[in-house]
Design a protein around this motif. Structure first.
Motif, short mmCIF file in Angstrom:
data_model
loop_
_atom_site.label_atom_id
_atom_site.label_comp_id
_atom_site.label_asym_id
_atom_site.label_seq_id
_atom_site.Cartn_x
_atom_site.Cartn_y
_atom_site.Cartn_z
N ASN A 3 0.70 -1.17 -0.03
CA ASN A 3 0.06 -0.19 -0.02
C ASN A 3 0.88 1.29 -0.04
O ASN A 3 0.50 2.45 -0.30
N ARG A 4 2.12 1.15 0.26
CA ARG A 4 3.01 2.12 0.36
C ARG A 4 3.91 2.49 -0.95
O ARG A 4 4.69 3.50 -1.24
N ASP A 5 4.00 1.58 -1.69
CA ASP A 5 4.55 1.46 -3.10
C ASP A 5 4.37 2.51 -3.99
O ASP A 5 3.09 2.71 -4.00
N SER A 6 5.40 3.25 -4.41
CA SER A 6 4.90 4.24 -5.49
C SER A 6 4.44 3.72 -6.74
O SER A 6 5.19 2.99 -7.55
N PHE A 7 3.06 4.18 -7.29
CA PHE A 7 2.73 3.87 -8.40
C PHE A 7 3.69 4.16 -9.60
O PHE A 7 3.76 3.53 -10.42
N ILE A 8 4.30 5.43 -9.71
CA ILE A 8 4.97 5.86 -10.63
C ILE A 8 6.33 5.12 -10.68
O ILE A 8 6.63 4.76 -11.70
N ASP A 9 6.94 5.11 -9.22
CA ASP A 9 8.25 4.22 -9.43
C ASP A 9 8.06 2.81 -9.80
O ASP A 9 8.96 2.09 -10.56
N LYS A 10 6.92 2.24 -9.69
CA LYS A 10 6.58 0.80 -10.23
C LYS A 10 6.11 0.72 -11.73
O LYS A 10 5.93 -0.22 -12.31
N GLY A 11 6.12 1.97 -12.25
CA GLY A 11 5.34 2.02 -13.55
C GLY A 11 3.95 1.56 -13.97
O GLY A 11 3.75 1.15 -14.98
N LEU A 12 3.04 1.69 -12.90
CA LEU A 12 1.81 1.35 -12.95
C LEU A 12 0.72 2.27 -13.47
O LEU A 12 -0.18 2.00 -14.40
N ILE A 13 1.08 3.51 -13.16
CA ILE A 13 0.08 4.66 -13.55
C ILE A 13 0.63 5.79 -14.44
O ILE A 13 1.93 6.24 -13.71
N ASP A 14 0.30 6.39 -15.16
CA ASP A 14 0.55 7.20 -15.99
C ASP A 14 -0.44 8.52 -15.62
O ASP A 14 -1.19 8.34 -14.63
N SER A 15 -0.22 9.88 -16.28
CA SER A 15 -0.99 10.83 -15.96
C SER A 15 -2.66 10.42 -16.21
O SER A 15 -3.45 10.93 -15.45
N MET A 16 -2.75 9.61 -16.89
CA MET A 16 -4.31 9.46 -17.36
C MET A 16 -4.68 8.52 -16.32
O MET A 16 -6.00 8.40 -15.93
N GLY A 17 -3.88 7.56 -16.00
CA GLY A 17 -4.26 6.76 -14.57
C GLY A 17 -4.55 7.44 -13.53
O GLY A 17 -5.52 7.27 -12.53
N ILE A 18 -3.78 8.54 -13.16
CA ILE A 18 -4.09 9.72 -12.19
C ILE A 18 -5.46 10.12 -12.20
O ILE A 18 -6.18 10.11 -11.26
N LEU A 19 -5.84 10.51 -13.48
CA LEU A 19 -7.15 11.15 -13.66
C LEU A 19 -8.14 9.99 -13.35
O LEU A 19 -9.35 10.34 -12.84
N ASN A 20 -7.99 8.83 -13.69
CA ASN A 20 -9.05 7.84 -13.36
C ASN A 20 -9.11 7.51 -12.02
O ASN A 20 -10.25 7.48 -11.49
N LEU A 21 -7.94 7.40 -11.08
CA LEU A 21 -7.92 7.47 -9.57
C LEU A 21 -8.86 8.59 -9.21
O LEU A 21 -9.57 8.43 -8.29
N VAL A 22 -8.52 9.91 -9.64
CA VAL A 22 -9.20 11.02 -9.12
C VAL A 22 -10.86 10.86 -9.39
O VAL A 22 -11.42 11.07 -8.69
N SER A 23 -11.08 10.42 -10.35
CA SER A 23 -12.52 10.29 -10.70
C SER A 23 -13.16 9.29 -9.80
O SER A 23 -14.37 9.31 -9.20
N HIS A 24 -12.51 8.17 -9.64
CA HIS A 24 -12.82 6.87 -8.70
C HIS A 24 -13.01 7.80 -7.37
O HIS A 24 -14.04 7.53 -6.40
N VAL A 25 -12.22 8.31 -6.75
CA VAL A 25 -12.15 8.73 -5.30
C VAL A 25 -13.35 9.88 -5.31
O VAL A 25 -13.94 10.00 -4.34
N GLU A 26 -13.41 10.83 -6.16
CA GLU A 26 -14.76 11.66 -6.20
C GLU A 26 -15.96 11.11 -6.21
O GLU A 26 -16.68 11.37 -5.50
N SER A 27 -15.89 10.11 -7.01
CA SER A 27 -17.38 9.52 -7.07
C SER A 27 -17.95 8.30 -5.97
O SER A 27 -18.73 8.16 -5.39
N THR A 28 -16.52 7.83 -5.53
CA THR A 28 -16.53 7.06 -4.61
C THR A 28 -16.87 7.56 -3.06
O THR A 28 -17.95 7.00 -2.37
N TYR A 29 -16.15 8.43 -2.93
CA TYR A 29 -16.31 9.40 -1.73
C TYR A 29 -17.05 10.64 -1.34
O TYR A 29 -16.99 11.16 -0.36
N GLY A 30 -17.63 11.08 -2.64
CA GLY A 30 -17.99 12.25 -2.46
C GLY A 30 -17.47 13.55 -2.25
O GLY A 30 -18.00 14.49 -1.67
#
Length: 94
Positions: free
Chosen positions: A27-54
């Motif tokens: 849970n503490r691993d960096s998404f960027i360092d691991k190469g998992l998420i790019d800028s579009m992925g961040i926007l996807n995460l933001v959208s998920h957080v906004e819609s899930t947690y209001g």
């Protein structure tokens, strides 16, 4: 693992690891360092957080320190529930 981290981890595994949770991502691993998420992925995460947690994510809150790991996003969500934007930014400025 708290419920917010569990939800975020599940979303990351399903969305960016295509459901393959081999246990190598903490849970503490960096998404960027691991190469998992790019800028579009961040926007996807933001959208998920906004819609899930209001919550609304301000442009000034779109910084890597917040969106780079399950734990940092979970901390941000908790902080947003109890603090204003300036207080949240102070947490990540350390």
């Amino acid at each position: 693992m708290n419920p917010i981290e569990k939800n975020l981890r599940q979303f990351v595994v399903e969305t960016f690891l295509f459901g393959n949770d081999d246990g190598k991502l903490s849970n503490r691993d960096s998404f960027i360092d691991k190469g998992l998420i790019d800028s579009m992925g961040i926007l996807n995460l933001v959208s998920h957080v906004e819609s899930t947690y209001g919550i609304q994510v301000a442009d000034s809150e779109l910084i890597p320190e917040i969106w780079d790991s399950v734990s940092s996003i979970a901390n941000f969500i908790v902080a947003k529930g109890t603090a204003d934007v300036a207080q949240v930014q102070k947490i990540y400025a350390r």
